[in-house]
Scaffold this motif. Sequence first.
Motif, PDB file in Angstrom:
ATOM      1  N   PHE A   4       0.823  -1.205   0.000  1.00  0.00           N
ATOM      2  CA  PHE A   4       0.000   0.000   0.000  1.00  0.00           C
ATOM      3  C   PHE A   4       0.863   1.262   0.000  1.00  0.00           C
ATOM      4  O   PHE A   4       0.594   2.223  -0.721  1.00  0.00           O
ATOM      5  N   GLU A   7       2.310   1.811  -3.340  1.00  0.00           N
ATOM      6  CA  GLU A   7       1.315   2.382  -4.251  1.00  0.00           C
ATOM      7  C   GLU A   7       1.157   3.881  -4.003  1.00  0.00           C
ATOM      8  O   GLU A   7       0.994   4.653  -4.941  1.00  0.00           O
ATOM      9  N   LEU A   8       1.211   4.273  -2.713  1.00  0.00           N
ATOM     10  CA  LEU A   8       1.113   5.707  -2.374  1.00  0.00           C
ATOM     11  C   LEU A   8       2.281   6.483  -2.979  1.00  0.00           C
ATOM     12  O   LEU A   8       2.111   7.568  -3.531  1.00  0.00           O
ATOM     13  N   ALA A  11       1.702   6.792  -6.689  1.00  0.00           N
ATOM     14  CA  ALA A  11       0.624   7.743  -6.992  1.00  0.00           C
ATOM     15  C   ALA A  11       1.058   9.183  -6.766  1.00  0.00           C
ATOM     16  O   ALA A  11       0.576  10.095  -7.436  1.00  0.00           O
ATOM     17  N   LEU A  12       1.965   9.369  -5.805  1.00  0.00           N
ATOM     18  CA  LEU A  12       2.374  10.739  -5.454  1.00  0.00           C
ATOM     19  C   LEU A  12       3.769  11.084  -5.992  1.00  0.00           C
ATOM     20  O   LEU A  12       4.387  12.026  -5.507  1.00  0.00           O
TER      21      LEU A  12
ATOM     22  N   LEU B 119      -6.343   5.744  -6.154  1.00  0.00           N
ATOM     23  CA  LEU B 119      -5.620   6.197  -4.965  1.00  0.00           C
ATOM     24  C   LEU B 119      -5.516   7.727  -4.962  1.00  0.00           C
ATOM     25  O   LEU B 119      -5.724   8.373  -3.935  1.00  0.00           O
ATOM     26  N   ILE B 123      -6.989  10.256  -2.223  1.00  0.00           N
ATOM     27  CA  ILE B 123      -6.148  11.257  -1.540  1.00  0.00           C
ATOM     28  C   ILE B 123      -6.794  12.635  -1.671  1.00  0.00           C
ATOM     29  O   ILE B 123      -6.843  13.413  -0.715  1.00  0.00           O
ATOM     30  N   ILE B 166      -4.302   6.841   6.409  1.00  0.00           N
ATOM     31  CA  ILE B 166      -4.005   5.563   5.745  1.00  0.00           C
ATOM     32  C   ILE B 166      -5.181   4.600   5.889  1.00  0.00           C
ATOM     33  O   ILE B 166      -5.552   3.914   4.935  1.00  0.00           O
ATOM     34  N   LEU B 169      -7.826   5.792   3.463  1.00  0.00           N
ATOM     35  CA  LEU B 169      -7.445   5.496   2.077  1.00  0.00           C
ATOM     36  C   LEU B 169      -7.607   4.005   1.761  1.00  0.00           C
ATOM     37  O   LEU B 169      -8.101   3.633   0.704  1.00  0.00           O
ATOM     38  N   ARG B 170      -7.188   3.181   2.698  1.00  0.00           N
ATOM     39  CA  ARG B 170      -7.333   1.717   2.511  1.00  0.00           C
ATOM     40  C   ARG B 170      -8.797   1.339   2.320  1.00  0.00           C
ATOM     41  O   ARG B 170      -9.148   0.571   1.428  1.00  0.00           O
ATOM     42  N   LEU B 173     -10.132   2.600  -1.005  1.00  0.00           N
ATOM     43  CA  LEU B 173      -9.577   1.827  -2.112  1.00  0.00           C
ATOM     44  C   LEU B 173     -10.208   0.431  -2.163  1.00  0.00           C
ATOM     45  O   LEU B 173     -10.537  -0.069  -3.249  1.00  0.00           O
TER      46      LEU B 173
END
Lengths: 186, 182
Positions: A4, A7-8, A11-12, B119, B123, B166, B169-170, B173
């Motif tokens: 995860f 992936e962050l 994405a960023l 994602l 965000i 987090i 977000l999890r 998602l």
Amino acid sequence: MNRFEDELRIALRSEEPPAGFADRILERIAKENFQVSAPLPPRRVWQWRFPMVFATAAACLFFILATTVIWIRQQSNNTNQTAQTIVESNSNDILPTVETPDFTTEVKDKPKEIVRLSSPPVKRIMKSKKVSSIPQRTLRKFAVAKPDAVILAKNNELEMRERNKKDLIAVLFVVSDELKKIKVEF
Amino acid sequence: MDETDEVLAQAATGDMDAFAQLVRRHQAVVWSIAHRFLRDRTLAEEVAQDVFLELFRNIAAIKSDAHLLFWLRKVTGHRCIDKARRERTHLQVSLDEVPEPFELRTKFNASDPLLTDKLREAITGLPATPRMIIILRYQANLEPMEIAAALEMSVNTVKSHLRRAIIVLREKLSRSIGGAFV
């Protein structure tokens, strides 16, 4: 690091700005005639501490003064009330045997002995009884127990006709049982 | 004095070439934070330009390259949060944020582009402060302590925002792709 978080990061991910970004900033600086300002000199510690310390000291001083004034006023009020109570108790029906002395003449004959409630002998008694002050009702009992002794209680003083201070202290012992019960003083 | 310090010293005297060098060196940092946060190229450019204009005014106060980087992240973070609160941009996604073609994306990484898009959307849906914390943590690779210094808040607040963001977000998602995401 888990998937995860990976992936962050993806994405960023960081990216370049559009073409000509820096040139547009420089153009804007030239167009709007921006000037570089001189750095401010670092403030010395006392420059920011002094006002804070001064304000704290002023607040403390104000608090102490205000508390003292309030305390003095309360004491004065209490003493006046006590005096009034004693005078009233000497003259009302509760104490039929007590006659209000004519101290205008008596005082002339016998010099007054003044015992302050703050005097060391009285304080010693109070200390032994673990009390910090003598409340009104105790003073009233005092007046009942020894009516001849008390002429007037005023300004935290007891005036006696007897010359001997020991007599007054003995009377305080008489009412000392009352002192034991006292928990809250005025 | 190394090269960067020399450039900084020259920029502090009003040397435009030196300042241009600094802008080119650090423009990606400022732009990336602003763009990932606002998800709008126009707004991101506006904020990034304002940050560099403020840097130009205050360049004399910058001591080193590390200080410059910290200053840029801090000012960009604050300006983005202010902008988001004013414009409520987390509710909008501009047209230029339409997903890129799959082929272009796969050049940069092996991640699923659909997942990356989901994602980013998630965000963008976060409130301003946790969104900025997530960006500084996973884009700039800052530690919670550095984020706390940049955003002027306590380390515990940063950690708590990070943890909650987090989790959110999890969940988002997992809902959007169907199934739990570990």
